[in-house]
Design a protein around this motif. Structure first.
Motif, PDB file in Angstrom:
ATOM      1  N   UNK A  14     -18.975 -10.233  19.942  1.00 13.56           N
ATOM      2  CA  UNK A  14     -20.415 -10.017  19.788  1.00 13.56           C
ATOM      3  C   UNK A  14     -20.786  -8.599  20.200  1.00 13.56           C
ATOM      4  N   UNK A  15     -20.200  -8.107  21.290  1.00 15.19           N
ATOM      5  CA  UNK A  15     -20.484  -6.750  21.761  1.00 15.19           C
ATOM      6  C   UNK A  15     -20.061  -5.684  20.764  1.00 15.19           C
ATOM      7  N   UNK A  16     -18.978  -5.942  20.042  1.00 22.82           N
ATOM      8  CA  UNK A  16     -18.493  -4.971  19.056  1.00 22.82           C
ATOM      9  C   UNK A  16     -19.309  -5.000  17.767  1.00 22.82           C
ATOM     10  N   UNK A  17     -19.676  -6.217  17.336  1.00 21.82           N
ATOM     11  CA  UNK A  17     -20.261  -6.379  16.010  1.00 21.82           C
ATOM     12  C   UNK A  17     -21.787  -6.332  15.964  1.00 21.82           C
ATOM     13  N   UNK A  18     -22.436  -6.635  17.092  1.00 22.61           N
ATOM     14  CA  UNK A  18     -23.898  -6.683  17.082  1.00 22.61           C
ATOM     15  C   UNK A  18     -24.420  -6.205  18.433  1.00 22.61           C
ATOM     16  N   UNK A  19     -24.616  -4.907  18.558  1.00 23.38           N
ATOM     17  CA  UNK A  19     -25.045  -4.334  19.835  1.00 23.38           C
ATOM     18  C   UNK A  19     -26.410  -4.844  20.266  1.00 23.38           C
ATOM     19  N   UNK A  20     -27.290  -5.078  19.305  1.00 27.09           N
ATOM     20  CA  UNK A  20     -28.646  -5.539  19.634  1.00 27.09           C
ATOM     21  C   UNK A  20     -28.608  -6.935  20.252  1.00 27.09           C
ATOM     22  N   UNK A  21     -27.831  -7.833  19.628  1.00 25.22           N
ATOM     23  CA  UNK A  21     -27.711  -9.181  20.170  1.00 25.22           C
ATOM     24  C   UNK A  21     -27.022  -9.157  21.525  1.00 25.22           C
ATOM     25  N   UNK A  22     -26.014  -8.302  21.650  1.00 28.30           N
ATOM     26  CA  UNK A  22     -25.293  -8.260  22.927  1.00 28.30           C
ATOM     27  C   UNK A  22     -26.192  -7.714  24.033  1.00 28.30           C
ATOM     28  N   UNK A  23     -27.036  -6.757  23.684  1.00 26.85           N
ATOM     29  CA  UNK A  23     -27.977  -6.223  24.673  1.00 26.85           C
ATOM     30  C   UNK A  23     -28.914  -7.326  25.163  1.00 26.85           C
ATOM     31  N   UNK A  24     -29.340  -8.205  24.243  1.00 26.45           N
ATOM     32  CA  UNK A  24     -30.198  -9.337  24.629  1.00 26.45           C
ATOM     33  C   UNK A  24     -29.433 -10.291  25.536  1.00 26.45           C
ATOM     34  N   UNK A  25     -28.157 -10.538  25.201  1.00 25.45           N
ATOM     35  CA  UNK A  25     -27.324 -11.394  26.046  1.00 25.45           C
ATOM     36  C   UNK A  25     -27.159 -10.795  27.434  1.00 25.45           C
ATOM     37  N   UNK A  26     -26.853  -9.491  27.491  1.00 21.51           N
ATOM     38  CA  UNK A  26     -26.601  -8.853  28.781  1.00 21.51           C
ATOM     39  C   UNK A  26     -27.842  -8.876  29.673  1.00 21.51           C
ATOM     40  N   UNK A  27     -28.994  -8.703  29.066  1.00 18.77           N
ATOM     41  CA  UNK A  27     -30.233  -8.716  29.841  1.00 18.77           C
ATOM     42  C   UNK A  27     -30.444 -10.070  30.517  1.00 18.77           C
ATOM     43  N   UNK A  28     -30.065 -11.153  29.832  1.00 13.66           N
ATOM     44  CA  UNK A  28     -30.259 -12.500  30.361  1.00 13.66           C
ATOM     45  C   UNK A  28     -29.136 -12.923  31.315  1.00 13.66           C
ATOM     46  N   UNK A  29     -27.890 -12.568  30.991  1.00  7.30           N
ATOM     47  CA  UNK A  29     -26.761 -13.161  31.697  1.00  7.30           C
ATOM     48  C   UNK A  29     -25.800 -12.151  32.341  1.00  7.30           C
ATOM     49  N   UNK A  30     -26.130 -10.865  32.256  1.00  4.63           N
ATOM     50  CA  UNK A  30     -25.218  -9.845  32.772  1.00  4.63           C
ATOM     51  C   UNK A  30     -24.892 -10.013  34.243  1.00  4.63           C
ATOM     52  N   UNK A  31     -25.908 -10.314  35.054  1.00 12.26           N
ATOM     53  CA  UNK A  31     -25.670 -10.416  36.491  1.00 12.26           C
ATOM     54  C   UNK A  31     -24.791 -11.614  36.834  1.00 12.26           C
ATOM     55  N   UNK A  32     -24.876 -12.687  36.050  1.00 11.99           N
ATOM     56  CA  UNK A  32     -24.007 -13.844  36.282  1.00 11.99           C
ATOM     57  C   UNK A  32     -22.568 -13.481  35.925  1.00 11.99           C
TER      58      UNK A  32
END
Length: 641
Positions: free
Chosen positions: A376-394
């Protein structure tokens, strides 16, 4: 059913009143959603009965044909959703339908924005599906009996969605639950067979329990096309949904919408998943997994004791609703299903933990999730950014908890950095390494309480001058996480606020010579500062890391970081007593002035002010703010005299 006994009236929990008020006043923009929620609850009840009956077959009560029935009465304007699942006792009804404490409604209410679209998505994170009945009904009745209890212990619950509900005992021959919705004025469309069939197929086609409805009675015409008065055919039952476990079907046969609806069913989330992975594995171990990454974090994400895990099936037989043994704790946000034949059917939680195959499945599923996120991080940076904002700290809990997958987890990390003047965490370690200067063998980073403190840290001055990128870490978990890490891709991590800074690979011979000469010239100043600051410092030395600031505080290589120290102190835990090294910039006018100061009292005041300022710049709190202010005021008065 016979006459009710033991009828009692109870008041709703305060938060439930508020929630019902929001729902009744059209919080949802899509009213259809209530049917999906009630069918999902009925399906869960059937699955739970199937699991309980593995060890106690008598719970089936000679009726092992699990199903969900939907019926309606146009004249009475009622809609009924009935199941023959596990059912509820009187205590269960009071706990689950009278309060909502387990769903975190108070937190939910505190996060409401007033925007209907946003709030309707938010509400799905709090497991309040049953209460969605009041979107279309002005009165809801529940008839239920728990499997194994006698018929006379049936329960009748009724409420109009206001401040209270009534509960009584009735005789109920069959186990399970029937929910009767008395539809509001204007909601008669939900008492229509054609419309209901469409909604079931849209939202609940994937339910493995059959959803049964009466076929519409077809008129019987004579040979000449005339309708015979009393010859209407008797209605027959039909299964409206496909009643096939979605994960057992081929991926090519499943639409994106079906995957999304299945996710909503198992997660009780009202939003779509961010991404998913559906895999069937054959070989030494045979299993099917369907794993979803949510779009938003649940309200209880930071409660490590909150229920979590995947739905476990063994050869399509439901075993456990939240099996948390198949993924590590740092992936607790994942939702999905695991179906395998390599676990025994009589498995219990204790046995499951000792089963060797569980470890194999855990390892395989963990790698599957990490690979899905890397993709996901390689193919869709926008979606991955949304994921990281929600779950990065976990995810940052991962390197310490899962050493074997440390490289994969670090590949998923995103940070702010000095490369871009932005607080957004969008720099990966691979991107940092690609931009490293020739000869650079370390990944430099700084940890601070917030972005502004990090980006303005005096420790970054030499790095800006030399054009060396530094990662800016500002999450509360960062200091702890970095204490568990040594390197990535053969590059060592270096905290720029700790130890003696070694930039030999980027320093010219002329710079090295100037540093040596400055150190010799200011040997006297260093000794005076050591004497003046005394026990406050471990050492005083000339620095090569500052260009604009007069001084900075440097921790020892093994010392606890400032952020970690503050967190532990706030939690009331003892922390080791450490002293910083005081480094001064020989080229700064204040240091030059300090070196020429003959008055020892004035020298001491200046030294203390510079020491305290260096601590403030690093984000520390002063031990004695009043003394600092007094010294500063004294010096200001002397300067203005």
């Amino acid at each position: 059913m016979t006459t009710e006994t033991r009828t009692e009236t109870h008041g709703f929990q305060t938060e439930v009143k508020q929630l019902l008020h929001l729902m009744i006043h059209s919080l949802y923009s899509n009213k259809d959603i209530f049917l999906r929620e009630l069918i999902s609850n009925a399906s869960d009840a059937a699955e739970k009965l199937r699991f309980e009956a593995l060890s106690n077959g008598a719970l089936y009560e000679n009726d092992g044909d699990l199903k969900i029935n939907i019926s309606f009465d146009k004249e009475a304007k009622t809609l009924t959703i009935a199941d023959n699942g596990i059912g509820m006792s009187r205590d269960d009804v009071i706990e689950h339908l009278g309060t909502i404490a387990k769903s975190g409604t108070a937190q939910f209410l505190s996060q409401l924005t007033g925007d209907q679209n946003k709030d309707s998505q938010l509400i799905g994170q709090f497991g309040v599906g049953f209460y969605s009945s009041f979107i279309v009904a002005d009165k809801v009745e529940v008839f239920t009996r728990k499997a194994g209890l006698p018929a006379e212990q049936g329960v009748h619950w009724v409420s109009e969605g206001e401040g209270e509900f009534t509960i009584g005992e009735v005789e109920k021959a069959g186990r399970g639950t029937s929910i009767v919705l008395h539809l509001k004025e204007g909601e008669e469309s939900f008492a229509d067979g054609f419309a209901l069939r469409g909604l079931v197929r849209k939202y609940s086609d994937h339910i493995s329990i059959p959803v049964i409805m009466h076929k519409e009675a077809m008129p019987n015409f004579g040979e000449e096309g005339e309708e015979k008065d009393a010859a209407a055919e008797e209605p027959e039952d039909e299964t409206v949904n496909s009643a096939t476990a979605l994960w057992t079907r081929n991926k090519s046969e499943i639409s994106e919408e079906e995957y999304q609806e299945f996710y909503k069913h198992i997660s009780h989330d009202f939003g779509n998943p961010l991404t998913w992975a559906h895999n069937r594995v054959e070989g030494n171990m045979e299993y099917t997994s369907l794993l979803f990454v949510p779009e938003r974090a649940p309200y209880d994400l930071w409660n490590r004791e909150a229920p979590k895990g995947l739905k476990l099936y063994v050869q399509r037989v439901f075993i456990m609703d939240q099996a948390d043994e198949f993924l590590p704790l740092y992936l607790r946000f994942m939702k999905g299903v695991i179906d395998t034949k390599d676990l025994s059917l009589n498995v219990s939680r204790e046995i499951l933990q000792k089963d060797a195959n569980v470890d194999k499945l855990r390892s395989a599923l963990t790698k599957r999730v990490l690979d899905m996120l890397i993709k996901l991080g390689k193919n869709d940076e926008e979606k991955y950014a949304a994921f990281w904002k929600e779950f990065g700290q976990v995810l940052k809990e991962g390197p310490a908890e899962d050493y074997g997958n440390r490289e994969k987890i670090l590949k998923l990390m995103r940070f702010s950095s000095t490369h871009a003047d932005s607080e957004e965490q969008n720099v990966s370690l691979d991107q940092y390494i690609e931009r490293m200067q020739e000869g650079q063998d370390k990944i430099y980073y700084v940890v601070a309480d917030n972005y502004n403190t990090a980006k303005n840290s005096p420790h970054l001055e030499i790095f800006r001058k030399k054009g060396i990128e530094v990662l800016l870490m500002t999450d509360r978990i960062d200091d702890w996480m970095m204490s568990q890490l040594q390197n990535y891709d053969e590059k060592a991590f270096q905290d720029v606020t700790k130890g003696q800074l070694d930039l030999e690979e980027t320093a010219t011979e002329e710079e090295k010579k100037e540093q040596e000469e400055a150190a010799k010239e200011l040997e006297g100043l260093v000794d005076r500062l050591k004497t003046s600051l005394g026990e406050k410092v471990a050492d005083v030395r000339i620095t090569n890391r500052l260009t604009d600031s007069p001084a900075c505080l440097v921790l020892g290589e093994q010392d606890m970081g400032l952020q970690m120290r503050q967190i532990m102190e706030a939690a009331g835990q003892a922390v080791p007593d450490t002293k910083p090294t005081f480094e001064v910039n020989p080229e700064h006018p204040l240091i030059e002035k300090l070196d020429k100061e003959a008055d020892e009292d004035r020298f001491g005041d200046l030294a203390s002010v510079l020491f305290d300022q260096a601590g403030l710049a690093a984000g520390a709190q002063l031990d004695d703010p009043a003394s600092y202010v007094a010294r500063l005021n004294k010096l200001l008065l002397e300067l203005s005299a």
